[in-house]
Structures are given as C-alpha cells and as structure tokens.
Scaffold this active site. Structure first.
Site, short mmCIF file in Angstrom:
data_model
loop_
_atom_site.label_atom_id
_atom_site.label_comp_id
_atom_site.label_asym_id
_atom_site.label_seq_id
_atom_site.Cartn_x
_atom_site.Cartn_y
_atom_site.Cartn_z
CE1 TYR A 194 -3.51 -2.62 0.55
CE2 TYR A 194 -4.63 -0.64 1.27
CZ TYR A 194 -4.68 -1.95 0.85
OH TYR A 194 -5.88 -2.58 0.74
CE LYS B 155 1.73 -17.68 -2.70
NZ LYS B 155 0.89 -18.90 -2.77
CG ASP C 26 -2.05 -20.27 -1.24
OD1 ASP C 26 -1.54 -20.30 -0.10
OD2 ASP C 26 -1.54 -20.85 -2.23
CG ASP D 1 -8.05 -4.75 1.63
OD1 ASP D 1 -8.98 -4.26 2.29
OD2 ASP D 1 -8.01 -4.73 0.39
CG ASP E 11 -13.61 -6.96 2.14
OD1 ASP E 11 -13.46 -6.24 3.15
OD2 ASP E 11 -14.09 -6.55 1.07
C1 IPM Z 1 -10.32 -1.13 4.06
C2 IPM Z 1 -10.58 -0.50 2.73
C3 IPM Z 1 -9.39 0.39 2.40
C4 IPM Z 1 -8.17 -0.49 2.30
C5 IPM Z 1 -9.55 1.25 1.15
C6 IPM Z 1 -10.83 2.07 1.18
C7 IPM Z 1 -8.36 2.13 0.94
O1 IPM Z 1 -10.80 -1.45 1.76
O2 IPM Z 1 -10.21 -0.40 5.06
O3 IPM Z 1 -10.22 -2.36 4.13
O4 IPM Z 1 -7.92 -1.11 1.26
O5 IPM Z 1 -7.44 -0.57 3.28
MN MN Z 2 -10.81 -3.50 2.51
#
Ligand code: IPM
Ligand code: MN
Length: 357
Positions: free
Chosen positions: A141, A190, A223, A247, A251
């Site tokens: 990032y 990884k 993975d 990240d 999710d």
């Molecule tokens: C998160 C979001 C952010 C990230 C974006 C909005 C920059 O997806 O907080 O997980 O990728 O960190």
């Molecule tokens: Mn995210």
C-alpha cells in the site's frame, strides 16, 4: 471524563451511520456523566469536491487535537476515474499514515442471533471468534510504485516492502491480544514466493520464541488461509498479517457473520488518537435511503470507548444494547433475510433506548 472526538462521516452511507453512532455516544456521555466534544470534519470524495484534496489540513489538525476519530466510509463512483489526480481512498490512507495507525483490529465473531444470515452452514460458523490484526501502514500500500512507458503501452509496479521493526510492532500487538484471549497466534504470509513474507516469517518466529513462548504460534500461507476461513474458522484465535493480505482476508472473513453491516474495526498506533470505523464501504447505491445498517459504526464507537478512552464499562454497555436490540428481533434489510426490516434511524433509536432503559 472530558474527550474531544472527531467525526469523519465521509461519503455514501457514511454520514447516515455516523449520525447514529454519534447519538449513541451522546447517550453514553449522558448516562455515565462524561463530556464528549464532537467536531465534524471532511474526508474523502466530499473533501475532494470542496477542497481539492481528500484529506484537508484542517481535518488533520482537528484529528491531532482529538482523543479519537470515528469514520463512516470514503469513496464512490463519482470519484472512480482511474486517471484522476487524487482519490477519496487516499484520504483514509493519509490518515493512517499521518497518525502511524499501524495495527488494524478487526474482530470477527458471528452473532448467535444472526447465524441464519451467514452464507455458510451454522455448524461451520457457530463458535467462531477471530481477531484479525492487519498491518496498516506498510507493505504494498505504501511501497514504491510508478508507471513508465513500455513497448506496446506502459508498465506499472507496486512494491511490498517491510522492515524488521514494522513487523515486530504489529506482531507484538497480536501476541498481547492473544494473551487475553485463547492464547493462539496465526501468522499469515506467502513465504513460498515473496521475499517480504520470508522476512515476516523469520522476524515473527524469533519474536514469538523470545517474548511469547507461552503462546501457541503457527504460520499459514495466505492462499491456504483463504480456504481454512471457510472450512474451519473456529480453529483461529488471533490472526496477524501484512496489509494487503489482511485487506482481502478480512473481507472474506466478514462474510462469516452474514453481513458487513455488523463489523467494526479499530486502527491504533503507539500514541495519539485511534481511528474507528465500520469495515463496510460507502455503499453508494443505498446512500441517502435510510436503509443502511448503523450497527457496525455503533460497534466501532464501542471500540473507541474501550481502546482510546479506556471506558470498558461504557463499551460493554453499548455492545449489550446492540445485543438486546438484535435479541428483540429488530433487523435492518441487510440482515433481515427477506423478512421485515427497519431503517437506519430507527435502528439507532432502538440502540439509544436500549442503552437508556
Ligand atoms: C479497508 C478498505 C481500504 C483499504 C480502502 C478504502 C483504501 O478497503 O479499510 O479495508 O484497502 O485498506
Ligand atoms: Mn478492505
């Protein structure tokens, strides 16, 4: 207690959900005799429209003068042009970097009342209780990136880069948290491919052996972790990993409880204000309709009370109020499984009432 709190509503459903969390924080202040001073600042797409930058200086200054920041969400189709000079997301990344918020805590604990909302079978999800600790200010990032001309078009690069101290400090946060939980740390990398991951593996193994030998420690490839999260999520306690893997995995993990609308997160540094936000994004398609679920932001406010203000009793009271409202069967559309649902404001009102009652 006297505390200065910055609200960063941001874009999309951000303002609606932050408004409900603000009501809850005001109720907490009244019930427990605290004085919370709220300052609302611009961030993200709205800030680009108004000031040409997603993170105005004024916002940074207000945040610096605060104990904690509560953010809604940033981004939306209006600012999605890949050739644009700046993006809403840069505001959030800038805030993380500015306040050195290197540890992102994302608890994943399905609510028993909502197991039916999970896309996974109850017998897989039930009893899951994971704390993700995602590194937040390093890696791909923030590493070197760029573009240059290339035969046939362009080429572009993004670099994953980590130093020993960056790895050590976030692994320490994970290990300290594990000591207060089920005493197990899983480090995800990884290392079979990436040099940066091989450094993570070395540094964390050494640190765990030297300072946290009392904890169970394992390493899992990212993975494989993606798979284990769906097949045996109960086996994990604290999971620590680098920025981008965290990240993606969080999710994925957010689907275990059924809705993104219930998951808070906390970003903390070694000093200075912490940043609290729902895991979900700005959900532009449902913005302004009073249907978004405010519970993730309300639960983020509870994390703020706990981690930045040290108000454990107050944090627990907010969580208990949310639990009571869910127990009573109230649902926003995202967790209603097609049944009757209530709106954003109504959900906020019910939590405020449960807290006051
Ligand atoms: C998160 C979001 C952010 C990230 C974006 C909005 C920059 O997806 O907080 O997980 O990728 O960190
Ligand atoms: Mn995210």
């Amino acid at each position: 207690m006297d505390a200065r709190l910055v609200l960063l509503p941001g874009d999309g459903i951000g303002p609606e959900v932050v408004a409900q969390a603000e009501r809850v924080l005001k109720t907490v202040a009244r019930q427990f005799g605290h004085a919370f001073h709220f300052v609302t600042c611009d961030i993200g797409g709205g800030a680009i429209d108004r000031y040409g930058t997603p993170l105005p200086e004024k916002t940074i200054a207000e945040c610096r003068a605060s104990q904690a920041m509560l953010l809604g969400a940033v981004g939306g189709p209006k600012w999605d042009d890949p050739t644009a000079k700046t993006r809403p997301e840069a505001g959030l990344l800038g805030l993380r970097k500015e306040f050195d918020l290197f540890a992102n805590l994302r608890p994943i604990k399905p609510w028993p009342q909502l197991l039916g909302a999970s896309p996974l079978r109850r017998e897989i999800v039930e009893g899951t209780d994971i704390l993700f600790v995602r590194e937040l200010t390093g890696g791909i990032y923030f590493g070197d990136s760029g573009r240059r001309p290339h035969a046939g078009g362009e080429e572009a690069w993004s670099t994953m880069i980590y130093s020993t101290p960056e790895i050590e400090r976030v692994v320490r946060v994970a290990a300290a948290a594990a000591r207060l939980r089920r005493r197990k740390v899983t480090m995800v990398d990884k290392a079979n491919v990436l040099e940066a991951s091989r450094l993570w593996r070395q540094v964390s193994a050494k640190l765990m052996a030297a300072e946290y030998a009392d904890l169970e420690y394992e390493v899992v490839l990212v993975d494989a972790m993606a798979m284990h999260l769906l097949s045996r999520p109960r086996d994990f306690d604290v999971v620590v990993t680098e920025n981008m893997f965290g990240d993606i995995l969080t999710d994925e993990a957010s689907m275990l409880p059924g809705s993104l609308g219930l998951l808070p997160s906390a970003s903390i540094g070694s000093s200075g204000p912490g940043l609290y936000e729902p895991i979900h994004g700005s959900a532009p398609t449902i913005a302004g309709k009073d249907i978004a679920n405010p519970l993730a932001t309300i639960l983020a406010a509870a994390m703020l009370l706990r981690h930045s203000l040290n108000l454990e009793e107050e944090a627990a009271a907010v969580e208990a109020a949310v639990e009571r409202v869910l127990d009573q069967g109230h649902r926003t559309a995202d967790i209603a499984a097609g049944g009757p649902s209530i709106g954003t404001t109504k959900m906020g009102t019910l939590v405020v009432e449960a807290l006051s009652g």
